[in-house]
Design a protein around this motif. Structure first.
Motif, PDB file in Angstrom:
ATOM      1  N   GLY A  49       0.703  -1.108  -0.273  1.00  0.00           N
ATOM      2  CA  GLY A  49      -0.389  -0.179   0.262  1.00  0.00           C
ATOM      3  C   GLY A  49       0.903   1.318   0.348  1.00  0.00           C
ATOM      4  O   GLY A  49       0.876   2.249  -0.817  1.00  0.00           O
ATOM      5  N   GLY A  52       4.006   0.948  -2.294  1.00  0.00           N
ATOM      6  CA  GLY A  52       3.824   0.322  -3.667  1.00  0.00           C
ATOM      7  C   GLY A  52       4.818  -0.369  -3.584  1.00  0.00           C
ATOM      8  O   GLY A  52       5.624  -0.593  -5.271  1.00  0.00           O
ATOM      9  N   GLY A  63      -0.999   0.833 -13.423  1.00  0.00           N
ATOM     10  CA  GLY A  63      -0.675   1.027 -11.889  1.00  0.00           C
ATOM     11  C   GLY A  63       0.867   0.681 -10.898  1.00  0.00           C
ATOM     12  O   GLY A  63       0.664   0.939  -9.720  1.00  0.00           O
ATOM     13  N   SER A 117      -1.347  -3.031  -6.679  1.00  0.00           N
ATOM     14  CA  SER A 117      -1.977  -2.255  -5.376  1.00  0.00           C
ATOM     15  C   SER A 117      -1.489  -3.109  -4.215  1.00  0.00           C
ATOM     16  O   SER A 117      -1.631  -3.518  -2.642  1.00  0.00           O
ATOM     17  CB  SER A 117      -3.251  -1.976  -5.098  1.00  0.00           C
ATOM     18  OG  SER A 117      -3.581  -3.656  -5.694  1.00  0.00           O
TER      19      SER A 117
END
Length: 397
Positions: A49, A52, A63, A117
């Motif tokens: 989180g 990353g 992402g 993620s």
């Protein structure tokens, strides 16, 4: 080549080390490996989180952070230093690059942001004890004979009206018992026209059975994967035949990250040993003051520093594949040898306590031995690198 790290790279190392020092001590490590997954899910969420980590080497369009192999290797160095049992190697180093390189637009869009993620973990399933060969670290099989298939074992793929089905078994899959997505190498076609393709298998697929294996290195959990007419999705669509070359290219990235991880572990066990011999007394003086002990630790230090430099160079070379350099295999050999040496010295110089189950020294030694079983051994890594560079051919002329 500019050997200096950027401010961002230094910050990655600092932040990650601080977090692991607080969240992955000896007690937390032992508790994590005893869980069914083999890792601390809360720690993985913290790494994925705010930091990353799974998306360090993925582009921002998927992402990710938009970094390179160098950033990923630096992260692996810190996780290796703590022997942190996380899905980082299986997910970010082995599986994600294949999805990025071969996946269709829909596959990349649907999977890579979830991996970046931390919401999706993945594992690479290579049949038999052939992971090092598939990655071209200890050999180069251009036909994919390591994949087996049919009577040779491994995994066989066949096309049906509803899509593809897989049948077979894969042992020694890193995080294979807990990963939510499997990237499976399988043989397809008859023996005369057989080829190896890569397939995606979801965790809830019918006919999929997974069991955690007892591994030499408990901090590197492994699973056995059984597939019984299991539905699978072909990775890459029309680009499916690029699977074997993609695995070879992946070898450079994987070896660089593994080398950095081993160098981090070697540096940490050496630090602990130096601190211990400085305070442990024998014959009325610290053990570390004896010249023989100093020489042994100095030799280990030189080996660790050489391994760290080789790992950094391998990461730099893997980040620029256009240069055509494959330094990963040699760097991995150097790092595994340094880790084995540093861990062995740590066990012996800690005296009686170094041989106990309660001490952490044996975990570092098992990491070196376990990685050699999966990705080595050292002499084969060096022999293959020498063959690729035509060293012995030149010498014989």
């Amino acid at each position: 080549m500019d050997a200096r790290f950027t401010d961002e790279q230094d910050e990655i190392r600092r932040t990650l080390r601080d977090l692991l020092d607080k969240r992955c001590g000896p007690e937390e490590l032992r508790a994590a490996v005893d869980t069914p997954a083999g890792h601390d899910r809360a720690l993985w969420s913290a790494l994925a989180g705010p930091l990353g980590l799974p998306g360090l080497a993925l582009p921002e369009t998927c992402g990710g952070v938009g970094g390179t192999v160098t950033e990923l290797a630096l992260a692996c160095e810190e996780t290796g230093r703590a022997l942190a049992p996380t899905p980082l190697l299986a997910t970010a180093v082995l599986a994600a690059p294949l999805l990025l390189a071969l996946g269709t637009g829909a596959q990349r869009t649907g999977l890579l942001p979830r991996i970046a993620s931390g919401g999706l973990t993945a594992a690479l399933a290579i049949p038999g004890p052939a992971l090092a060969t598939a990655l071209a670290l200890t050999g180069h099989d251009r036909q994919g004979e390591w994949a087996g298939g049919g009577r040779a074992g491994g995994v066989q793929a066949r096309r049906t009206e509803g899509g593809w089905q897989l049948y077979g078994q894969v042992d020694q899959v890193l995080d294979g018992h807990s990963a939510q997505l499997l990237v499976v190498a399988a043989h397809t076609g008859g023996f005369a026209r057989s080829r190896v393709l890569l397939f995606l298998v979801r965790e809830d697929a019918a006919g999929l059975t997974r069991v955690r294996q007892t591994a030499l290195d408990a901090t590197r959990p492994q699973g056995r994967v059984q597939l019984r007419y299991t539905p699978a999705e072909l990775l890459g669509g029309d680009a499916a035949d690029a699977g074997l070359p993609a695995l070879v290219r992946l070898g450079s990235t994987a070896a660089a990250c593994l080398a950095a991880e081993a160098a981090g572990a070697a540096g940490r066990v050496l630090e602990r040993t130096v601190a211990y011999v400085a305070q442990r007394e024998q014959f009325g003086r610290p053990v570390g003051s004896f010249q023989a002990v100093k020489h042994r630790l100095a030799d280990a230090y030189v080996q660790v520093q050489a391994a760290r430099s080789a790992a950094y160079y391998a990461a730099w070379a893997a980040a620029a594949p256009a240069r055509g350099e494959r330094a990963g295999g040699l760097a991995l050999a150097q790092a595994l040898e340094a880790l084995r040496r540093a861990a062995a010295e740590g066990i012996q110089l800690h005296g009686g306590i170094g041989f106990t189950w309660e001490h952490e020294a044996h975990l570092y030694f098992k990491r070196a031995a376990g990685d050699e079983l999966l990705f080595g051994p050292v002499h084969r890594l060096r022999a293959h690198a020498a063959d690729a560079a035509h060293v012995f051919e030149e010498a014989g002329r």
